[in-house]
Design a protein around this motif. Structure first.
Motif, PDB file in Angstrom:
ATOM      1  N   HIS A 136      24.881   1.453 -15.322  1.00  0.00           N
ATOM      2  CA  HIS A 136      24.904   2.495 -14.315  1.00  0.00           C
ATOM      3  C   HIS A 136      24.083   1.909 -13.233  1.00  0.00           C
ATOM      4  CE1 HIS A 136      25.350   6.059 -12.278  1.00  0.00           C
ATOM      5  NE2 HIS A 136      23.789   6.324 -12.184  1.00  0.00           N
ATOM      6  N   TYR A 137      24.597   2.076 -12.062  1.00  0.00           N
ATOM      7  CA  TYR A 137      24.176   1.449 -10.726  1.00  0.00           C
ATOM      8  C   TYR A 137      23.565   2.496  -9.769  1.00  0.00           C
ATOM      9  CZ  TYR A 137      26.271  -2.909 -12.293  1.00  0.00           C
ATOM     10  OH  TYR A 137      26.726  -4.199 -13.211  1.00  0.00           O
ATOM     11  N   HIS A 138      24.491   3.247  -9.490  1.00  0.00           N
ATOM     12  CA  HIS A 138      24.379   4.176  -8.168  1.00  0.00           C
ATOM     13  C   HIS A 138      23.510   5.337  -8.152  1.00  0.00           C
ATOM     14  CE1 HIS A 138      26.089   6.400  -4.809  1.00  0.00           C
ATOM     15  NE2 HIS A 138      26.346   5.043  -4.223  1.00  0.00           N
ATOM     16  N   ILE A 139      22.618   5.267  -7.209  1.00  0.00           N
ATOM     17  CA  ILE A 139      21.651   6.281  -7.263  1.00  0.00           C
ATOM     18  C   ILE A 139      22.307   7.707  -6.761  1.00  0.00           C
ATOM     19  CG2 ILE A 139      20.605   5.850  -4.837  1.00  0.00           C
ATOM     20  CD1 ILE A 139      18.380   6.751  -7.901  1.00  0.00           C
ATOM     21  N   GLY A 140      23.065   7.744  -6.033  1.00  0.00           N
ATOM     22  CA  GLY A 140      23.860   8.902  -5.700  1.00  0.00           C
ATOM     23  C   GLY A 140      24.389   9.733  -6.741  1.00  0.00           C
ATOM     24  N   GLY A 141      23.991  10.739  -6.955  1.00  0.00           N
ATOM     25  CA  GLY A 141      24.803  11.718  -8.029  1.00  0.00           C
ATOM     26  C   GLY A 141      23.878  11.387  -9.390  1.00  0.00           C
ATOM     27  N   THR A 142      22.737  10.881  -9.366  1.00  0.00           N
ATOM     28  CA  THR A 142      21.972  10.726 -10.390  1.00  0.00           C
ATOM     29  C   THR A 142      20.930  11.731 -10.395  1.00  0.00           C
ATOM     30  OG1 THR A 142      22.463   8.078 -10.584  1.00  0.00           O
ATOM     31  CG2 THR A 142      20.534   8.930 -11.779  1.00  0.00           C
ATOM     32  N   PHE A 143      20.458  12.423 -11.533  1.00  0.00           N
ATOM     33  CA  PHE A 143      19.721  13.437 -11.598  1.00  0.00           C
ATOM     34  C   PHE A 143      18.585  13.089 -12.550  1.00  0.00           C
ATOM     35  CE2 PHE A 143      23.192  15.176  -9.534  1.00  0.00           C
ATOM     36  CZ  PHE A 143      22.566  16.424  -8.801  1.00  0.00           C
ATOM     37  N   PHE A 144      17.482  13.329 -12.348  1.00  0.00           N
ATOM     38  CA  PHE A 144      16.106  12.849 -13.176  1.00  0.00           C
ATOM     39  C   PHE A 144      15.313  14.423 -13.345  1.00  0.00           C
ATOM     40  CE2 PHE A 144      17.092   9.328 -10.632  1.00  0.00           C
ATOM     41  CZ  PHE A 144      17.021   8.192 -11.473  1.00  0.00           C
ATOM     42  N   ARG A 145      14.987  14.058 -14.767  1.00  0.00           N
ATOM     43  CA  ARG A 145      13.628  15.277 -14.805  1.00  0.00           C
ATOM     44  C   ARG A 145      12.631  14.815 -14.196  1.00  0.00           C
ATOM     45  NH1 ARG A 145      14.955  18.983 -18.951  1.00  0.00           N
ATOM     46  NH2 ARG A 145      16.631  18.335 -20.470  1.00  0.00           N
ATOM     47  N   LYS A 146      11.900  15.275 -13.253  1.00  0.00           N
ATOM     48  CA  LYS A 146      10.873  15.044 -12.688  1.00  0.00           C
ATOM     49  C   LYS A 146       9.497  14.480 -13.833  1.00  0.00           C
ATOM     50  CE  LYS A 146       7.959  14.455  -8.808  1.00  0.00           C
ATOM     51  NZ  LYS A 146       6.785  14.269  -9.150  1.00  0.00           N
ATOM     52  N   LYS A 147       9.480  15.231 -14.510  1.00  0.00           N
ATOM     53  CA  LYS A 147       8.288  14.866 -15.562  1.00  0.00           C
ATOM     54  C   LYS A 147       8.273  13.476 -16.144  1.00  0.00           C
ATOM     55  CE  LYS A 147      10.186  17.016 -19.821  1.00  0.00           C
ATOM     56  NZ  LYS A 147       9.864  18.105 -20.834  1.00  0.00           N
ATOM     57  N   ALA A 148       9.479  12.960 -16.153  1.00  0.00           N
ATOM     58  CA  ALA A 148       9.789  11.860 -16.823  1.00  0.00           C
ATOM     59  C   ALA A 148       9.447  10.456 -15.870  1.00  0.00           C
ATOM     60  CB  ALA A 148      11.276  11.557 -17.210  1.00  0.00           C
ATOM     61  N   ILE A 149       9.824  10.715 -14.552  1.00  0.00           N
ATOM     62  CA  ILE A 149       9.590   9.856 -13.589  1.00  0.00           C
ATOM     63  C   ILE A 149       7.790   9.815 -13.406  1.00  0.00           C
ATOM     64  CG2 ILE A 149       9.547   9.496 -10.896  1.00  0.00           C
ATOM     65  CD1 ILE A 149      12.369  10.723 -10.979  1.00  0.00           C
ATOM     66  N   ASP A 150       7.301  10.940 -13.392  1.00  0.00           N
ATOM     67  CA  ASP A 150       5.695  11.070 -13.416  1.00  0.00           C
ATOM     68  C   ASP A 150       5.322  10.162 -14.580  1.00  0.00           C
ATOM     69  OD1 ASP A 150       5.861  12.229 -11.016  1.00  0.00           O
ATOM     70  OD2 ASP A 150       5.607  14.228 -12.193  1.00  0.00           O
ATOM     71  N   ARG A 151       5.697  10.473 -15.755  1.00  0.00           N
ATOM     72  CA  ARG A 151       5.121  10.098 -16.955  1.00  0.00           C
ATOM     73  C   ARG A 151       5.264   8.288 -16.822  1.00  0.00           C
ATOM     74  NH1 ARG A 151       8.474   8.815 -20.869  1.00  0.00           N
ATOM     75  NH2 ARG A 151       9.845  10.740 -20.693  1.00  0.00           N
ATOM     76  N   LEU A 152       6.500   7.894 -16.539  1.00  0.00           N
ATOM     77  CA  LEU A 152       6.738   6.338 -16.308  1.00  0.00           C
ATOM     78  C   LEU A 152       6.226   5.637 -15.453  1.00  0.00           C
ATOM     79  CD1 LEU A 152      10.619   6.291 -17.345  1.00  0.00           C
ATOM     80  CD2 LEU A 152       8.691   5.923 -18.962  1.00  0.00           C
ATOM     81  N   GLY A 153       5.867   6.523 -14.235  1.00  0.00           N
ATOM     82  CA  GLY A 153       5.208   6.063 -13.258  1.00  0.00           C
ATOM     83  C   GLY A 153       5.841   5.032 -12.345  1.00  0.00           C
ATOM     84  N   ILE A 154       6.964   5.218 -12.242  1.00  0.00           N
ATOM     85  CA  ILE A 154       7.985   4.317 -11.628  1.00  0.00           C
ATOM     86  C   ILE A 154       8.180   4.806  -9.978  1.00  0.00           C
ATOM     87  CG2 ILE A 154       8.981   3.543 -13.575  1.00  0.00           C
ATOM     88  CD1 ILE A 154      11.532   5.100 -12.702  1.00  0.00           C
TER      89      ILE A 154
ATOM     90  N   ILE B 208      17.004  14.443 -23.153  1.00  0.00           N
ATOM     91  CA  ILE B 208      17.812  13.577 -22.291  1.00  0.00           C
ATOM     92  C   ILE B 208      17.126  13.724 -20.804  1.00  0.00           C
ATOM     93  CG2 ILE B 208      19.876  12.606 -21.241  1.00  0.00           C
ATOM     94  CD1 ILE B 208      19.649  12.200 -24.014  1.00  0.00           C
ATOM     95  N   ASN B 209      16.629  12.739 -19.992  1.00  0.00           N
ATOM     96  CA  ASN B 209      15.855  13.080 -18.857  1.00  0.00           C
ATOM     97  C   ASN B 209      16.503  12.383 -17.538  1.00  0.00           C
ATOM     98  OD1 ASN B 209      13.666  14.176 -20.191  1.00  0.00           O
ATOM     99  ND2 ASN B 209      13.019  12.198 -20.740  1.00  0.00           N
ATOM    100  N   LEU B 210      17.687  11.887 -17.928  1.00  0.00           N
ATOM    101  CA  LEU B 210      18.642  11.225 -16.754  1.00  0.00           C
ATOM    102  C   LEU B 210      20.058  11.529 -17.002  1.00  0.00           C
ATOM    103  CD1 LEU B 210      18.307   7.795 -14.961  1.00  0.00           C
ATOM    104  CD2 LEU B 210      20.530   8.644 -15.511  1.00  0.00           C
ATOM    105  N   ALA B 211      20.632  12.275 -15.976  1.00  0.00           N
ATOM    106  CA  ALA B 211      22.236  12.398 -16.077  1.00  0.00           C
ATOM    107  C   ALA B 211      22.965  12.044 -14.788  1.00  0.00           C
ATOM    108  CB  ALA B 211      22.277  13.956 -16.308  1.00  0.00           C
ATOM    109  N   VAL B 212      24.251  11.634 -15.015  1.00  0.00           N
ATOM    110  CA  VAL B 212      24.890  11.050 -13.720  1.00  0.00           C
ATOM    111  C   VAL B 212      26.304  11.709 -13.739  1.00  0.00           C
ATOM    112  CG1 VAL B 212      23.677   8.909 -14.059  1.00  0.00           C
ATOM    113  CG2 VAL B 212      25.939   8.959 -15.035  1.00  0.00           C
TER     114      VAL B 212
END
Length: 447
Positions: A156-174, A116-120
């Motif tokens: 899910h809407y709110h960025i506050g309190g949303t945690f990501f694995r950095k490698k997943a953001i990099d892989r998706l390039g968003i 899992i790469n995102l948790a809130v």
């Protein structure tokens, strides 16, 4: 660092220290494991000085990026660039805060769920509003993983309190859309989820979302900006539709629920008339055309299943079918589901005088409907309250005519229950039974 916290800062001097301290004071060791990236957006209050004070106190943990133009999306993108060696990234607004155990709970979750790469975190209001967000129901089941293809109502809407694995953001390039200063976080999060499909729930920690007394946050002021309307539909809603079509070949129910749960904000009573203040006639028609295009992708069964008032569902389905203006409404509400509300009362020597209203959420009483009151063996015609009731109107369409919604009653002391009975199509429809003592007791408690 293990965790990087990206925090855009703009004129939040009154609250900034509280936000930063909530990260420093984590039960998980701050100096060894956490960094804060402050993006100072050229504030005109003392925010810059506060940032520099903390950066001086914690030079290895707190960094400042100076940004000339106030732009929350640009700030977050710039913050991301400074997190190259981080394992986890979170976004916390500079007027909010997190519970002391938040990061420890997040790390525990990610260690357990390596796929899992995102948790809130659940969201709780503070300052000018208390209580919890309506979407916190997600955290009250035994499930701590949401699969959006199955649990499509768990949006899910709110960025506050949303945690990501950095490698997943990099892989998706968003990245965040820098043309948007509203809903940019929804677009970022759900572009991620369309690809990932799953996210985690962390019920044992909290994100605290400040509702300011001065009501000058981006959310509060956005209704008075033109880009809150057609621009949002095109760059937010339609973009989510496009990305769902590209990934799945359809607008999946999750994306439909994401849009429907948000689009209702346009038509609730406190907001729907603002469009006529903010947009000129040409802009209004453009907005309504775009909304019609978007609603065409929405399944009517999903609209009916949304948690919103029945007349809002009726309006959305009617708009989806026929566009603007809505000259006729479908009817899915039933009179028998209408709620009875005591709005005023007075006790006389031998009786209680009540003013009673129908909520008008489900249906509306019309002039051809006879209305009666029943208590004990009494069955009497209700007396209409002559005071005019304000109709419920959405974008110049009356969705509930309230002319026959309020009645005056006089019942003997000692009567505990009464009920409304509506004559419709030559038969009687019995509404809910009203417990007079219970209603009066609740009102006395509030007093």
């Amino acid at each position: 660092m293990l965790f990087s916290i990206v925090m855009p800062v703009y004129n939040s001097g009154l609250y900034l220290s509280e936000a930063i301290d909530s990260i420093i004071d984590q039960t998980f060791n701050f100096e060894e494991n956490i960094e804060i990236i402050l993006i100072e957006n050229n504030s005109i209050d003392n925010s810059k000085n506060i940032c520099e004070k903390y950066a001086t106190a914690f030079p290895n943990n707190i960094k400042i990026i100076y940004q000339d133009t106030p732009n929350v999306s640009l700030a977050r993108n710039n913050g991301l660039k400074f997190c190259e060696n981080s394992e986890f990234i979170a976004f916390i607004d500079s007027d909010d805060k997190i519970s002391p155990n938040a990061i420890a709970e997040v790390l525990k979750f990610f260690k357990k769920h390596t796929d899992i790469n995102l948790a809130v975190l659940p969201l709780f209001f503070f300052d000018n509003k208390n209580g919890e967000h309506s979407l916190n129901y997600r955290f009250k089941s035994n499930k701590n993983i949401v699969n959006i293809t199955d649990n499509y109502s768990s949006v899910h809407y709110h960025i506050g309190g949303t945690f990501f694995r950095k490698k997943a953001i990099d892989r998706l390039g968003i990245s965040f859309n820098e043309q948007m200063d509203f809903w940019e976080d929804v677009l970022f999060i759900n572009t991620f989820l369309i690809k990932e499909q799953k996210y985690g729930l962390i019920p044992d920690a909290k994100y605290f979302y400040r509702k300011r007394k001065e009501e000058n946050s981006l959310v509060d002021t956005s209704w008075y900006k033109k880009n809150r309307y057609t621009f949002l539909l095109k760059n937010g809603y339609e973009e989510m539709i496009k990305r769902s079509l590209e990934e799945y070949g359809e607008v999946i129910p999750y994306i439909q629920c994401l849009i429907l749960n948000h689009v209702k904000l346009f038509i609730i009573q406190k907001n729907n008339n603002l469009i006529y203040e903010v947009l000129d006639e040409t802009e209004q028609l453009e907005f309504f055309r775009e909304l019609y295009k978007i609603l065409k992708y929405m399944d009517e069964k999903l609209i009916i299943n949304q948690k919103m008032k029945t007349y809002l569902k009726e309006y959305l389905i009617s708009f989806k079918r026929w566009g603007y203006p809505v000259n006729k409404l479908i009817q899915i509400g039933k009179i028998e589901n209408e709620k009875v509300v005591i709005t005023s009362w007075r006790v006389n020597k031998f009786s209680i005088e009540l003013t009673v209203s129908l909520s008008n959420e489900e249906s509306a009483i019309k002039d051809e409907n006879n209305v009666y009151i029943s208590y004990g063996k009494k069955f009497i015609r209700a007396k209409l309250n002559e005071q005019t009731q304000k109709n419920i109107v959405i974008w110049k369409t009356t969705v509930r005519d309230r002319k026959y919604s309020s009645y005056q009653l006089k019942i003997p002391l000692g009567v505990i229950f009464f009920r409304f009975i509506v004559e419709k199509d030559n038969h009687y429809v019995y509404l809910q039974k009203v417990n007079v003592l219970n209603k009066l007791f609740k009102r006395l408690i509030r007093i």
